[in-house]
Write a protein that holds these residues in place. Structure first.
Motif, PDB file in Angstrom:
ATOM      1  N   SER A 149       0.830  -1.212   0.000  1.00 54.61           N
ATOM      2  CA  SER A 149       0.000   0.000   0.000  1.00 54.61           C
ATOM      3  C   SER A 149       0.860   1.255   0.000  1.00 54.61           C
ATOM      4  N   ALA A 150       1.882   1.276   0.850  1.00 56.29           N
ATOM      5  CA  ALA A 150       2.752   2.447   0.937  1.00 56.29           C
ATOM      6  C   ALA A 150       3.508   2.661  -0.369  1.00 56.29           C
ATOM      7  N   ALA A 151       4.090   1.592  -0.920  1.00 53.08           N
ATOM      8  CA  ALA A 151       4.860   1.722  -2.159  1.00 53.08           C
ATOM      9  C   ALA A 151       3.958   2.151  -3.317  1.00 53.08           C
ATOM     10  N   THR A 152       2.753   1.631  -3.360  1.00 53.19           N
ATOM     11  CA  THR A 152       1.817   2.002  -4.418  1.00 53.19           C
ATOM     12  C   THR A 152       1.455   3.480  -4.313  1.00 53.19           C
ATOM     13  N   ALA A 153       1.236   3.963  -3.092  1.00 51.87           N
ATOM     14  CA  ALA A 153       0.905   5.371  -2.887  1.00 51.87           C
ATOM     15  C   ALA A 153       2.082   6.282  -3.237  1.00 51.87           C
ATOM     16  N   LEU A 154       3.298   5.843  -2.940  1.00 55.24           N
ATOM     17  CA  LEU A 154       4.494   6.651  -3.196  1.00 55.24           C
ATOM     18  C   LEU A 154       4.952   6.598  -4.653  1.00 55.24           C
ATOM     19  N   PHE A 155       4.555   5.580  -5.371  1.00 55.15           N
ATOM     20  CA  PHE A 155       5.097   5.283  -6.694  1.00 55.15           C
ATOM     21  C   PHE A 155       5.027   6.469  -7.660  1.00 55.15           C
ATOM     22  N   ASP A 156       3.926   7.163  -7.697  1.00 53.39           N
ATOM     23  CA  ASP A 156       3.765   8.290  -8.629  1.00 53.39           C
ATOM     24  C   ASP A 156       4.461   9.565  -8.165  1.00 53.39           C
ATOM     25  N   TYR A 157       4.906   9.600  -6.904  1.00 51.25           N
ATOM     26  CA  TYR A 157       5.471  10.831  -6.353  1.00 51.25           C
ATOM     27  C   TYR A 157       6.977  10.774  -6.123  1.00 51.25           C
ATOM     28  N   GLU A 158       7.531   9.598  -6.107  1.00 53.28           N
ATOM     29  CA  GLU A 158       8.974   9.409  -5.930  1.00 53.28           C
ATOM     30  C   GLU A 158       9.546   8.852  -7.219  1.00 53.28           C
ATOM     31  N   GLU A 159      10.619   9.428  -7.703  1.00 48.76           N
ATOM     32  CA  GLU A 159      11.227   8.974  -8.956  1.00 48.76           C
ATOM     33  C   GLU A 159      12.143   7.775  -8.770  1.00 48.76           C
ATOM     34  N   ASP A 160      12.729   7.630  -7.592  1.00 49.42           N
ATOM     35  CA  ASP A 160      13.739   6.595  -7.349  1.00 49.42           C
ATOM     36  C   ASP A 160      13.101   5.361  -6.707  1.00 49.42           C
ATOM     37  N   ALA A 161      13.260   4.206  -7.359  1.00 51.93           N
ATOM     38  CA  ALA A 161      12.679   2.953  -6.855  1.00 51.93           C
ATOM     39  C   ALA A 161      13.212   2.601  -5.474  1.00 51.93           C
ATOM     40  N   GLU A 162      14.476   2.876  -5.223  1.00 53.30           N
ATOM     41  CA  GLU A 162      15.040   2.552  -3.910  1.00 53.30           C
ATOM     42  C   GLU A 162      14.419   3.404  -2.812  1.00 53.30           C
ATOM     43  N   VAL A 163      14.177   4.674  -3.095  1.00 50.23           N
ATOM     44  CA  VAL A 163      13.524   5.558  -2.115  1.00 50.23           C
ATOM     45  C   VAL A 163      12.120   5.037  -1.817  1.00 50.23           C
ATOM     46  N   VAL A 164      11.392   4.640  -2.853  1.00 46.13           N
ATOM     47  CA  VAL A 164      10.039   4.094  -2.660  1.00 46.13           C
ATOM     48  C   VAL A 164      10.108   2.856  -1.769  1.00 46.13           C
ATOM     49  N   ALA A 165      11.033   1.940  -2.065  1.00 46.36           N
ATOM     50  CA  ALA A 165      11.138   0.699  -1.290  1.00 46.36           C
ATOM     51  C   ALA A 165      11.505   0.982   0.166  1.00 46.36           C
ATOM     52  N   ARG A 166      12.485   1.853   0.394  1.00 41.73           N
ATOM     53  CA  ARG A 166      12.902   2.163   1.773  1.00 41.73           C
ATOM     54  C   ARG A 166      11.780   2.829   2.571  1.00 41.73           C
ATOM     55  N   LYS A 167      11.073   3.762   1.950  1.00 40.71           N
ATOM     56  CA  LYS A 167       9.966   4.428   2.647  1.00 40.71           C
ATOM     57  C   LYS A 167       8.832   3.449   2.931  1.00 40.71           C
ATOM     58  N   ALA A 168       8.546   2.571   1.983  1.00 42.41           N
ATOM     59  CA  ALA A 168       7.492   1.569   2.192  1.00 42.41           C
ATOM     60  C   ALA A 168       7.862   0.630   3.338  1.00 42.41           C
ATOM     61  N   MET A 169       9.141   0.237   3.410  1.00 42.29           N
ATOM     62  CA  MET A 169       9.586  -0.626   4.510  1.00 42.29           C
ATOM     63  C   MET A 169       9.474   0.089   5.847  1.00 42.29           C
ATOM     64  N   LYS A 170       9.785   1.373   5.886  1.00 44.18           N
ATOM     65  CA  LYS A 170       9.677   2.160   7.134  1.00 44.18           C
ATOM     66  C   LYS A 170       8.225   2.191   7.599  1.00 44.18           C
ATOM     67  N   ILE A 171       7.308   2.420   6.676  1.00 49.11           N
ATOM     68  CA  ILE A 171       5.889   2.463   7.025  1.00 49.11           C
ATOM     69  C   ILE A 171       5.423   1.093   7.518  1.00 49.11           C
ATOM     70  N   ALA A 172       5.815   0.032   6.826  1.00 48.80           N
ATOM     71  CA  ALA A 172       5.433  -1.320   7.259  1.00 48.80           C
ATOM     72  C   ALA A 172       5.988  -1.618   8.655  1.00 48.80           C
ATOM     73  N   ALA A 173       7.222  -1.218   8.919  1.00 50.39           N
ATOM     74  CA  ALA A 173       7.831  -1.459  10.237  1.00 50.39           C
ATOM     75  C   ALA A 173       7.112  -0.693  11.338  1.00 50.39           C
ATOM     76  N   ASP A 174       6.574   0.464  11.008  1.00 50.50           N
ATOM     77  CA  ASP A 174       5.828   1.254  11.998  1.00 50.50           C
ATOM     78  C   ASP A 174       4.486   0.624  12.336  1.00 50.50           C
ATOM     79  N   ILE A 175       3.954  -0.215  11.445  1.00 54.26           N
ATOM     80  CA  ILE A 175       2.617  -0.786  11.632  1.00 54.26           C
ATOM     81  C   ILE A 175       2.653  -2.257  12.046  1.00 54.26           C
ATOM     82  N   CYS A 176       3.494  -3.053  11.396  1.00 52.80           N
ATOM     83  CA  CYS A 176       3.515  -4.503  11.612  1.00 52.80           C
ATOM     84  C   CYS A 176       4.495  -4.879  12.723  1.00 52.80           C
ATOM     85  N   VAL A 177       4.017  -5.561  13.747  1.00 53.06           N
ATOM     86  CA  VAL A 177       4.886  -5.942  14.872  1.00 53.06           C
ATOM     87  C   VAL A 177       5.892  -7.026  14.500  1.00 53.06           C
ATOM     88  N   TYR A 178       5.701  -7.688  13.359  1.00 55.29           N
ATOM     89  CA  TYR A 178       6.623  -8.725  12.908  1.00 55.29           C
ATOM     90  C   TYR A 178       7.672  -8.187  11.924  1.00 55.29           C
TER      91      TYR A 178
END
Length: 192
Positions: A149-178
């Motif tokens: 969900s995070a990566a899909t939302a960021l995809f159109d606004y971030e040009e760099d795939a690595e930035v999208v992936a890192r931000k999506a992982m940060k969001i997932a880590a903030d929500i998922c306890v695993y």
């Protein structure tokens, strides 16, 4: 009932996200290994490079969710398939999926994988699925839906795939306890 409960436990413990954009293929994964509600290891490496270089000079990158020993078995099998098929990821993935679905031993493996090379990103499952995400984003694991969900939302606004992936992982880590913020990232430049 105990079989389904143990299978459920094996799927809780990671988040893997793949992003393909502007000439980059990226796979990122967290480092947390959990056993029920206990963090066993905070710095596992669930994303890695596989196989020899293909004819274009790029490696295959892969990330797994699920039982660790099972995933290493699948990494090893995929590497062998890549060798047999001259680094052609799609063909190697289809052959692995066939074996995974039909082989008595492999059929019991509890893991999923995201794999990518210069040309394609795929999700592989034990059901024989070889899925190519349509929008350049894929995610698996217990925090996979959050990262997707995070990566899909960021995809159109971030040009760099690595930035999208890192931000999506940060969001997932903030929500998922695993999922934790100890992220491993592998990148292939010059991707289609």
């Amino acid at each position: 009932m105990s079989g389904s409960s143990s299978q459920m436990e094996s799927w809780h413990g990671t988040t893997i996200v793949g992003v393909r954009k502007n000439g980059k293929a990226v796979i990122a994964g967290d480092g947390q290994v959990s056993l029920q509600s206990t963090v066993i290891k905070p710095n596992a490496r669930k994303v890695r490079r596989l196989g020899a270089k293909d004819e274009k000079g790029g490696n295959v990158i892969a990330g797994f969710a699920g039982a660790t020993a099972d995933a290493f078995t699948l990494f090893d099998r995929l590497e062998r398939k890549l060798e047999q098929h001259n680094g052609q990821l799609m063909r190697a993935a289809v052959e692995l999926a066939k074996d995974w679905r039909t082989d008595k031993y492999l059929r019991n493996l509890e893991a999923m994988m995201i794999v990518a090379d210069r040309d394609v990103t795929l999700i592989l499952t034990g059901n024989g699925d070889v899925l190519e995400p349509a929008a350049g984003v894929a995610a698996i694991g217990s925090g996979g839906n959050f990262a997707l969900s995070a990566a899909t939302a960021l995809f159109d606004y971030e040009e760099d795939a690595e930035v999208v992936a890192r931000k999506a992982m940060k969001i997932a880590a903030d929500i998922c306890v695993y999922t934790n913020e100890n992220v491993t990232v592998e990148v292939i430049e010059g991707a289609a």
